[in-house]
Scaffold this motif. Structure first.
Motif, short mmCIF file in Angstrom:
data_model
loop_
_atom_site.label_atom_id
_atom_site.label_comp_id
_atom_site.label_asym_id
_atom_site.label_seq_id
_atom_site.Cartn_x
_atom_site.Cartn_y
_atom_site.Cartn_z
N PRO A 25 0.81 -1.22 0.00
CA PRO A 25 0.00 0.00 0.00
C PRO A 25 0.84 1.27 0.00
CG PRO A 25 -0.88 -1.60 1.57
CD PRO A 25 0.43 -2.16 1.08
N GLY A 26 0.55 2.14 -0.97
CA GLY A 26 1.20 3.44 -1.02
C GLY A 26 2.59 3.45 -1.62
N ARG A 27 3.12 2.28 -2.00
CA ARG A 27 4.50 2.24 -2.48
C ARG A 27 4.64 1.68 -3.89
NH1 ARG A 27 8.48 2.67 1.65
NH2 ARG A 27 9.95 1.64 0.26
N THR A 28 3.58 1.18 -4.47
CA THR A 28 3.68 0.56 -5.79
C THR A 28 2.60 1.12 -6.71
OG1 THR A 28 2.40 -1.28 -4.86
CG2 THR A 28 4.78 -1.59 -5.08
N PRO A 29 2.77 0.98 -8.03
CA PRO A 29 1.84 1.59 -8.98
C PRO A 29 0.45 0.97 -8.88
CG PRO A 29 3.89 0.98 -10.06
CD PRO A 29 3.91 0.36 -8.70
N PRO A 30 -0.58 1.75 -9.18
CA PRO A 30 -1.95 1.22 -9.20
C PRO A 30 -2.17 0.32 -10.40
CG PRO A 30 -1.91 3.48 -9.99
CD PRO A 30 -0.53 3.18 -9.49
N ARG A 31 -3.30 -0.35 -10.41
CA ARG A 31 -3.60 -1.28 -11.49
C ARG A 31 -3.71 -0.57 -12.84
NH1 ARG A 31 -4.84 -6.43 -10.18
NH2 ARG A 31 -5.27 -6.90 -8.00
N ALA A 48 4.59 -7.37 -0.90
CA ALA A 48 6.05 -7.27 -0.77
C ALA A 48 6.39 -6.16 0.23
CB ALA A 48 6.68 -6.98 -2.13
N PRO A 49 6.37 -6.48 1.52
CA PRO A 49 6.65 -5.45 2.54
C PRO A 49 8.07 -4.91 2.42
CG PRO A 49 5.67 -7.43 3.51
CD PRO A 49 6.06 -7.79 2.12
N PRO A 50 8.24 -3.61 2.51
CA PRO A 50 9.58 -3.02 2.43
C PRO A 50 10.50 -3.58 3.52
CG PRO A 50 7.89 -1.32 2.31
CD PRO A 50 7.19 -2.59 2.68
N ILE A 97 11.72 -6.51 4.03
CA ILE A 97 11.75 -7.97 4.24
C ILE A 97 11.38 -8.74 2.98
CG2 ILE A 97 11.23 -7.73 6.71
CD1 ILE A 97 8.39 -8.75 6.04
N GLY A 98 11.25 -8.03 1.86
CA GLY A 98 10.83 -8.68 0.62
C GLY A 98 11.77 -9.78 0.18
N MET A 99 13.07 -9.63 0.46
CA MET A 99 14.01 -10.68 0.06
C MET A 99 13.64 -12.02 0.68
SD MET A 99 18.13 -11.01 0.72
CE MET A 99 18.59 -9.68 -0.39
N TYR A 100 13.05 -11.97 1.85
CA TYR A 100 12.72 -13.21 2.56
C TYR A 100 11.27 -13.65 2.34
CZ TYR A 100 17.01 -11.65 4.71
OH TYR A 100 18.29 -11.20 4.88
N SER A 101 10.37 -12.68 2.16
CA SER A 101 8.95 -13.03 2.03
C SER A 101 8.52 -13.26 0.59
CB SER A 101 8.09 -11.92 2.64
OG SER A 101 8.25 -10.69 1.93
N ASN A 102 9.27 -12.75 -0.38
CA ASN A 102 8.82 -12.80 -1.78
C ASN A 102 8.57 -14.20 -2.32
OD1 ASN A 102 8.70 -10.04 -1.97
ND2 ASN A 102 10.55 -9.82 -3.19
N PRO A 103 9.42 -15.20 -2.04
CA PRO A 103 9.14 -16.52 -2.61
C PRO A 103 7.77 -17.06 -2.22
CG PRO A 103 11.39 -16.44 -1.83
CD PRO A 103 10.72 -15.18 -1.35
N LEU A 104 7.43 -16.97 -0.93
CA LEU A 104 6.13 -17.47 -0.47
C LEU A 104 4.99 -16.64 -1.04
CD1 LEU A 104 6.82 -18.37 3.27
CD2 LEU A 104 6.05 -19.94 1.48
N ALA A 105 5.14 -15.33 -1.00
CA ALA A 105 4.07 -14.46 -1.47
C ALA A 105 3.87 -14.59 -2.97
CB ALA A 105 4.39 -13.01 -1.09
N LEU A 106 4.95 -14.62 -3.72
CA LEU A 106 4.86 -14.77 -5.17
C LEU A 106 4.24 -16.12 -5.52
CD1 LEU A 106 7.60 -13.81 -7.73
CD2 LEU A 106 6.42 -15.97 -7.95
#
Length: 367
Positions: free
Chosen positions: A28-34, A55-57, A59-68
């Motif tokens: 929220p607030g950090r990435t482009p809209p649809r 993709a929380p700022p 910690i994305g390196m660690y959370s991205n695989p699961l979230a993606l």
């Protein structure tokens, strides 16, 4: 762009079809809209789905695989439920995409090929969690593709069996990247005179544009154009001011892909100072436009630049070495037609045939 280009040529062969899942990081607030990146689009006849993943700022390196993986899994389930059928997963970058692809392959019973492209092999494996997941993806993938022989060696060093790795270099679109009709007119339009250098790439640390800017102190009368945008823009401008070379530097910002041939055509040499590159497409693009290159000794550079008409590869990337390499190249530049002829060896046909052979092998299909 190079991932898309490889896929476009594969599908254009008529021997394969593809649906693309290209998940987009979101917070929220950090990435482009649809409206900027739609949920679905058509590009060059391909349907591209853009599911969002959180993709929380920091910690994305660690959370991205699961979230993606979660976002791609939901999208793939919807496609299968709607009647889509797939034979294999073609993933790009070991992390986080390749990690998620291997998990998807297990769940959906599909073989997975992952293409490694550079920092996913040279840099990320040094981090504890990404390194462990990358090695797991290497073990779990059915096939691995490297875009250069040097990158293939990096995969083997990470534990990949040599027989599992296929080298399929990137190609260049020879119809788009070609010598311009009137080079003098383009230089005049851009207000260029004297030797002109071009660098193409994001304004980020890995591209090391600062080294080329520092080299300008030893290259009076030379103009450096940099096509690209990124977080280091202000720092690069400040560096040029501090060194007294601001008048020799032009930051052009992000440029449409179709504009690049004119910029390559206007330049006398293209300079690549990157610290890490699996296979630098800008080298082939520049040479296809008739412009020789001065390249750092990053992975793939010596495989792309193998003859004098292509340019030269430096032994080290320092401002002094870059300046010396530029002076050496421009003191006796190759004929632009010879540089173009060299680049014509690097079309996409060979890579497309290599892909088809690999997927047929994975699926047990006869050619």
């Amino acid at each position: 762009m190079f991932v898309e280009n490889r896929l476009r040529h594969l599908v254009a062969s008529g021997a394969a079809e593809s649906t693309v899942l290209a998940p987009v990081p979101w917070f929220p607030g950090r990435t482009p809209p649809r409206a900027v990146v739609p949920a679905e689009e058509r590009r060059h006849g391909l349907t591209v789905h853009h599911p969002r993943f959180l993709a929380p700022p920091g910690i994305g390196m660690y959370s991205n695989p699961l979230a993606l993986h979660g976002a791609a899994r939901r999208a793939l389930r919807r496609l299968v439920a709607a009647g889509a059928g797939f034979d294999a997963i073609d993933a790009h970058y070991l992390y986080p995409d390749g990690v998620a692809a291997v998990w998807l392959g297990r769940e959906f019973g599909l073989p997975v090929a992952i293409t490694a492209r550079g920092s996913d092999t040279s840099q990320l494996p040094h981090h504890a969690v990404p390194g462990r997941l990358i090695r797991g993806a290497i073990a779990g993938a059915d096939a691995l593709i490297a875009v250069s022989a040097a990158l293939a060696e990096g995969l083997v060093a990470l534990g990949a069996p040599a027989g599992k790795v296929t080298v399929l270099r990137n190609g260049v679109d020879l119809s788009l990247f070609r010598p311009v009709a009137d080079r003098d007119a383009i230089r005049a339009e851009l207000g260029l005179a004297g030797p002109v250098l071009l660098s193409v790439g994001l304004l980020i640390e890995r591209k090391r544009h600062h080294l080329t800017i520092e080299a300008l102190r030893e290259l009076p009368g030379h103009t450096l154009l940099i096509a690209g945008e990124g977080p280091e823009r202000a720092a690069l401008l400040a560096l040029a001011e501090r060194l007294g070379v601001a008048g020799q530097l032009r930051l052009l910002g992000a440029q449409p892909h179709a504009r690049l041939p004119e910029l390559y055509g206007a330049a006398d040499a293209m300079v690549l100072a990157s610290s890490r590159e699996g296979w630098a497409n800008v080298l082939l693009e520049s040479m296809a436009c008739g412009t020789p290159v001065v390249a750092s000794p990053a992975w793939g550079s010596r495989e792309a630049v193998t003859a004098p008409e292509a340019g030269l590869v430096l032994d080290e990337a320092t401002p002094a070495a870059i300046a010396a390499g530029i002076r050496r190249l421009l003191a006796a530049p190759p004929a632009r037609a010879a540089t173009r002829a060299y680049a014509e060896r690097f079309g996409w046909d060979e890579t497309t045939e290599g892909q088809l052979a690999l997927f047929r092998r994975l699926l047990g299909w006869a050619p």
